[in-house]
Write a protein that holds these residues in place. Structure first.
Motif, PDB file in Angstrom:
ATOM      1  N   CYS A  66      34.709  32.590  46.878  1.00 23.13           N
ATOM      2  CA  CYS A  66      34.515  31.428  46.133  1.00 23.13           C
ATOM      3  C   CYS A  66      34.880  31.627  44.704  1.00 23.13           C
ATOM      4  N   ILE A  67      35.012  30.413  44.031  1.00 21.08           N
ATOM      5  CA  ILE A  67      35.190  30.506  42.501  1.00 21.08           C
ATOM      6  C   ILE A  67      34.261  29.378  42.037  1.00 21.08           C
ATOM      7  N   GLU A  68      33.543  29.541  40.809  1.00 21.13           N
ATOM      8  CA  GLU A  68      32.500  28.576  40.277  1.00 21.13           C
ATOM      9  C   GLU A  68      33.596  27.161  39.979  1.00 21.13           C
ATOM     10  N   ALA A  69      32.668  26.260  39.936  1.00 20.86           N
ATOM     11  CA  ALA A  69      33.375  24.899  39.488  1.00 20.86           C
ATOM     12  C   ALA A  69      33.786  24.930  38.017  1.00 20.86           C
ATOM     13  N   ASP A  70      33.200  25.576  37.208  1.00 20.26           N
ATOM     14  CA  ASP A  70      33.704  25.448  35.906  1.00 20.26           C
ATOM     15  C   ASP A  70      34.831  26.843  35.711  1.00 20.26           C
ATOM     16  N   TYR A  71      35.234  27.194  36.679  1.00 17.78           N
ATOM     17  CA  TYR A  71      36.159  28.436  36.594  1.00 17.78           C
ATOM     18  C   TYR A  71      37.393  28.151  35.581  1.00 17.78           C
ATOM     19  N   ASP A  72      37.726  28.946  34.852  1.00 21.99           N
ATOM     20  CA  ASP A  72      38.822  28.586  33.976  1.00 21.99           C
ATOM     21  C   ASP A  72      40.040  29.688  34.318  1.00 21.99           C
ATOM     22  N   LYS A  73      41.173  29.118  34.899  1.00 20.84           N
ATOM     23  CA  LYS A  73      42.197  29.911  35.443  1.00 20.84           C
ATOM     24  C   LYS A  73      43.338  30.269  34.099  1.00 20.84           C
ATOM     25  N   MET A  74      42.707  29.622  32.817  1.00 16.03           N
ATOM     26  CA  MET A  74      43.466  29.997  31.721  1.00 16.03           C
ATOM     27  C   MET A  74      43.209  31.503  31.072  1.00 16.03           C
ATOM     28  N   ASP A  78      38.474  39.622  32.619  1.00 18.25           N
ATOM     29  CA  ASP A  78      37.399  40.094  31.745  1.00 18.25           C
ATOM     30  C   ASP A  78      37.706  40.092  30.167  1.00 18.25           C
ATOM     31  N   GLN A  79      36.959  39.252  29.454  1.00 18.70           N
ATOM     32  CA  GLN A  79      37.325  39.077  27.948  1.00 18.70           C
ATOM     33  C   GLN A  79      36.954  40.276  27.309  1.00 18.70           C
ATOM     34  N   GLY A  80      36.219  41.271  27.976  1.00 21.17           N
ATOM     35  CA  GLY A  80      35.479  42.331  27.063  1.00 21.17           C
ATOM     36  C   GLY A  80      36.561  43.415  27.044  1.00 21.17           C
ATOM     37  N   TRP A 114      45.159  43.075  40.813  1.00 22.40           N
ATOM     38  CA  TRP A 114      44.202  42.998  39.590  1.00 22.40           C
ATOM     39  C   TRP A 114      42.773  42.838  40.015  1.00 22.40           C
ATOM     40  N   LYS A 115      42.022  43.158  39.227  1.00 26.52           N
ATOM     41  CA  LYS A 115      40.328  42.749  39.303  1.00 26.52           C
ATOM     42  C   LYS A 115      40.017  41.399  38.805  1.00 26.52           C
ATOM     43  N   GLU A 116      39.313  40.707  39.510  1.00 29.28           N
ATOM     44  CA  GLU A 116      38.660  39.341  39.194  1.00 29.28           C
ATOM     45  C   GLU A 116      37.272  39.366  39.578  1.00 29.28           C
ATOM     46  N   PRO A 117      36.453  39.648  38.614  1.00 29.54           N
ATOM     47  CA  PRO A 117      35.059  39.630  38.724  1.00 29.54           C
ATOM     48  C   PRO A 117      34.575  38.151  38.941  1.00 29.54           C
ATOM     49  N   ARG A 118      35.101  37.237  38.777  1.00 33.36           N
ATOM     50  CA  ARG A 118      34.692  36.036  38.874  1.00 33.36           C
ATOM     51  C   ARG A 118      34.729  35.523  40.338  1.00 33.36           C
ATOM     52  N   LEU A 119      35.321  36.313  41.077  1.00 33.53           N
ATOM     53  CA  LEU A 119      35.335  35.689  42.575  1.00 33.53           C
ATOM     54  C   LEU A 119      33.983  36.342  43.179  1.00 33.53           C
ATOM     55  N   ILE A 120      33.468  35.250  43.768  1.00 34.33           N
ATOM     56  CA  ILE A 120      32.187  35.422  44.758  1.00 34.33           C
ATOM     57  C   ILE A 120      32.239  35.494  46.055  1.00 34.33           C
ATOM     58  N   SER A 208      52.545  36.780  26.909  1.00 30.23           N
ATOM     59  CA  SER A 208      51.982  36.422  25.768  1.00 30.23           C
ATOM     60  C   SER A 208      50.693  37.312  25.514  1.00 30.23           C
ATOM     61  N   TYR A 209      50.470  38.389  26.297  1.00 29.03           N
ATOM     62  CA  TYR A 209      49.477  39.004  26.011  1.00 29.03           C
ATOM     63  C   TYR A 209      49.872  40.560  25.814  1.00 29.03           C
ATOM     64  N   ASN A 210      49.471  41.290  24.620  1.00 28.97           N
ATOM     65  CA  ASN A 210      49.950  42.541  24.517  1.00 28.97           C
ATOM     66  C   ASN A 210      48.691  43.409  25.135  1.00 28.97           C
ATOM     67  N   GLU A 211      49.271  44.794  24.724  1.00 26.44           N
ATOM     68  CA  GLU A 211      48.505  45.977  25.397  1.00 26.44           C
ATOM     69  C   GLU A 211      46.701  45.799  25.235  1.00 26.44           C
ATOM     70  N   GLU A 212      46.561  45.449  24.229  1.00 23.52           N
ATOM     71  CA  GLU A 212      45.005  45.311  24.185  1.00 23.52           C
ATOM     72  C   GLU A 212      44.441  44.377  24.981  1.00 23.52           C
ATOM     73  N   GLN A 213      45.179  43.485  25.831  1.00 21.85           N
ATOM     74  CA  GLN A 213      44.625  42.259  26.528  1.00 21.85           C
ATOM     75  C   GLN A 213      45.200  42.476  28.028  1.00 21.85           C
TER      76      GLN A 213
END
Length: 405
Positions: A66-74, A78-80, A114-120, A208-213
């Motif tokens: 599952c994913i949360e109701a406020d899950y943002d697929k955009m 991992d933002q860190g 890929w890893k998706e830590p928001r997946l429950i 759209s994402y460079n290697e830092e992202q």
């Protein structure tokens, strides 16, 4: 019987009070127990399932994931830190290599992991291990925004449904795979045709994402040339990209991480050697036979040379029609042109001989005095030769005279 009835009424009353307080009741009968639950929200907005797991209202689920109701697929998973995307390429067949359109078409199973830590995982009793989930669930998830360089066509294969799958490799990690036919452009150069070799690079990265992202890597590259179904004009080898090809420098926008592989193409030249190089070289050697023919045999010598010249000219026109587009001449065109020059030189040599022979045969007539002088000179020479031969026949000794008698 009368004593049991009040007891049952008391139990039912207590049960009603407990249920009204949103509490669970466990009725024990020996070693067995029955949990009676009320599927309402508690103060934390959660419900308790029959398996004791906690669920949040508004979750979007597929199987036990599952994913949360406020899950943002955009948003990145991992933002860190940079999201690592592992690619896999299982090439099944190289379908076509088009020299005219500078393109390569091949079929493969294309995979992304890929890893998706928001997946429950709400099923705490089991852990996913390459568990297939509903493919439509991918519409709710963040997916890598893939950009394929020099792409001409990316075709997804359908048999009743799209041949693709979405797996949960393990908790918080996804794998997406689909069967595709890919056509991409390759900067081929054919000046050495048919001795040409080409390196065609299939590269993909983020749009759209460079290697830092986002960082890409290739975890699987599989191709078996022995299983090739189509007959191509090339020997095809597949290998991973070099270190310099795994990064795209984009100035102030940063560096972009790339993944992919490259085709090493080498043309099969045996066909061209036996169809063009060997016959044309043999024709040149046959033209040398004309040097052994007497210059006076004009039809035979000229017929041989002209026939060979026309045959080589026809071969030159044919190979130019079949050759790929180049700015100048290809290697085989230069070879055939050289053969034509050799035969043309033999024709020119024979033309020179005929010209000199005609000049000697067509010398101006002699005047009367020149004719008389030449006749007297010729007569004197013949007379001298006659005297010498007669002198040799005159007997010189008695034995010779006896022989004459």
């Amino acid at each position: 019987m009368v004593a049991v009835l009040p007891t049952l009424l008391l139990v039912m009353a207590m049960l009603g009070v407990v249920l009204s307080l949103d509490q669970d009741i466990v009725l024990r009968f020996g070693d067995n127990s029955l949990r009676i639950e009320k599927d309402n929200q508690n103060k934390g907005g959660q419900t308790v399932g029959v398996d004791g797991s906690r669920r949040t209202k508004g979750l979007r689920c597929a199987s036990s994931q599952c994913i949360e109701a406020d899950y943002d697929k955009m948003a990145l998973p991992d933002q860190g830190k940079a999201t690592e995307v592992h690619t896999s390429f299982e090439l099944r067949d190289v379908i076509d290599i088009d020299d005219e359109k500078f393109s390569i078409t091949f079929s493969m199973y294309f995979g992304l992991q890929w890893k998706e830590p928001r997946l429950i995982n709400y099923d705490n009793t089991t852990r996913p291990d390459w568990m297939a989930i509903d493919l439509d669930f991918a519409n709710n998830l963040w997916l890598p925004n893939i950009f394929i360089y020099d792409l001409k066509e990316f075709k997804t294969i359908h048999v009743l449904h799209k041949l693709a799958a979405l797996y949960v490799v393990k908790e918080g990690e996804l794998f997406y795979q689909q069967s595709t036919h890919v056509t991409f452009l390759c900067a081929m150069r054919f000046e050495s045709y048919p001795l040409d070799k080409h390196v065609c690079k299939f590269r993909l990265g983020s749009s759209s994402y460079n290697e830092e992202q986002m960082k890409f890597s290739t975890t699987l590259l599989d191709y078996d040339q022995a299983s090739q179904n189509t007959i191509l004009d090339y020997e095809v080898m597949v290998e991973e990209l070099g270190d310099l090809d795994r990064k795209l420098l984009y100035g102030k926008m940063g560096n972009y991480s790339l993944a992919g592989f490259q085709f090493n193409l080498k043309r099969h030249m045996a066909k061209y050697v036996w169809n063009y190089h060997f016959p044309s070289g043999l024709f040149v050697m046959v033209s040398w036979v004309s040097f052994l023919i007497s210059p006076s045999v004009v039809p035979g010598r000229m017929g041989l040379l002209v026939t060979l010249f026309l045959v080589l000219t026809n071969m030159f026109n044919t190979i130019n029609t079949e050759s790929p587009t180049v700015e100048g001449l290809t290697s085989i065109s230069i070879w055939l042109l050289s053969c034509i020059v050799f035969v043309a030189a033999a024709v020119a040599e024979y033309a020179g001989i005929l010209y000199l022979k005609r000049n000697l045969d067509c010398s101006p007539p002699l005047t009367g005095s020149e004719l008389g002088t030449r006749t007297v000179t010729m007569n004197k020479d013949k007379f001298g030769l006659w005297i010498v031969s007669l002198a040799e026949k005159v007997p010189k000794t008695d034995a010779d005279i006896a022989k004459v008698d």
